[in-house]
Design an enzyme around this catalytic site. Structure first.
Site, mmCIF file in Angstrom:
data_model
loop_
_atom_site.group_PDB
_atom_site.id
_atom_site.type_symbol
_atom_site.label_atom_id
_atom_site.label_comp_id
_atom_site.label_asym_id
_atom_site.label_seq_id
_atom_site.Cartn_x
_atom_site.Cartn_y
_atom_site.Cartn_z
ATOM 1 N N HIS A 18 -2.785 8.504 2.965
ATOM 2 C CA HIS A 18 -2.961 7.831 4.084
ATOM 3 C C HIS A 18 -1.528 7.511 5.812
ATOM 4 C CE1 HIS A 18 -6.743 6.562 2.156
ATOM 5 N NE2 HIS A 18 -6.790 7.250 1.854
ATOM 6 N N GLU A 45 -1.153 4.213 6.786
ATOM 7 C CA GLU A 45 -0.499 3.553 5.938
ATOM 8 C C GLU A 45 0.742 3.577 5.269
ATOM 9 O OE1 GLU A 45 -4.954 2.282 7.257
ATOM 10 O OE2 GLU A 45 -3.566 3.918 6.242
ATOM 11 N N CYS A 93 -8.093 0.546 3.798
ATOM 12 C CA CYS A 93 -8.999 0.498 2.748
ATOM 13 C C CYS A 93 -8.511 -0.687 1.550
ATOM 14 C CB CYS A 93 -9.319 2.211 2.075
ATOM 15 S SG CYS A 93 -7.104 2.382 1.568
ATOM 16 N N CYS A 106 -4.727 1.228 0.619
ATOM 17 C CA CYS A 106 -3.398 0.502 1.289
ATOM 18 C C CYS A 106 -3.305 -1.093 1.821
ATOM 19 C CB CYS A 106 -4.135 1.188 3.101
ATOM 20 S SG CYS A 106 -3.868 3.329 2.623
#
Length: 174
Positions: free
Chosen positions: A62, A64, A92, A95
């Site tokens: 992801h 992040e 999410c 993260c």
């Protein structure tokens, strides 16, 4: 549901969020869900990333997480106290957990994530009493711009799927 709009704009929040949005647009060019993230400390860029789980075959890739990895290498430390993470969509749970463990001081996100947001939309992970680090957070910085990028991506994906179904139907009937 917790309130997802905290109105405390810090100098340069919009500047760094624009950079995150540009990264989200870069993800879109790779047909990845358009999320971009930037990590800044003392006015200096430490790390950045955009979603790449599909192209890298890595479910943890992801925006992040990639930005955290880059920032930790730049800082030569897995802890990033005093840093701010800017991301185009509410993080999410995966993260948010990594953000807590990295000791990021502040998270600024553009748009909420109604299905899987872990800051204010669902589980409010940053506000859990048992967490050993408190992350300040704020949502809504350039939310309209980030939402537009995300909506355009999913509208295009739906149109592409519709075209594929129509082509398949034509091939089967032809």
């Amino acid at each position: 549901m917790s309130d997802c709009s905290r109105e405390v704009i810090v100098e340069n929040d919009e500047y760094w969020m624009q950079r995150a949005i540009a990264l989200a647009e870069q993800a879109d060019t790779f047909n990845e869900v358009p999320v971009g993230a930037v990590i800044v400390r003392d006015g200096a860029l430490l790390g950045e990333g955009f979603n790449q789980p599909i192209s890298s075959c890595d479910p943890s890739a992801h925006a992040e997480i990639l930005a955290l990895r880059q920032a930790a290498l730049a800082a030569d430390n897995y802890r990033l106290p005093g840093a701010t993470l800017y991301v185009t969509i509410e993080p999410c749970a995966m993260c948010a957990g990594a953000i807590i463990h990295s000791r990021i001081e502040r998270v600024v996100f553009a748009a909420t994530e109604p299905k899987a947001g872990a800051v204010c939309s669902h589980i409010q992970l940053f506000d859990q009493a048992q967490m050993n680090h408190r992350v300040q957070w704020q949502g809504g910085i350039l939310a309209d711009e980030a939402t537009t990028v995300m909506q355009a991506f999913f509208n295009r994906r739906r149109a592409e799927k519709k075209q594929l179904r129509a082509a398949k139907k034509d091939a089967e009937s032809g």
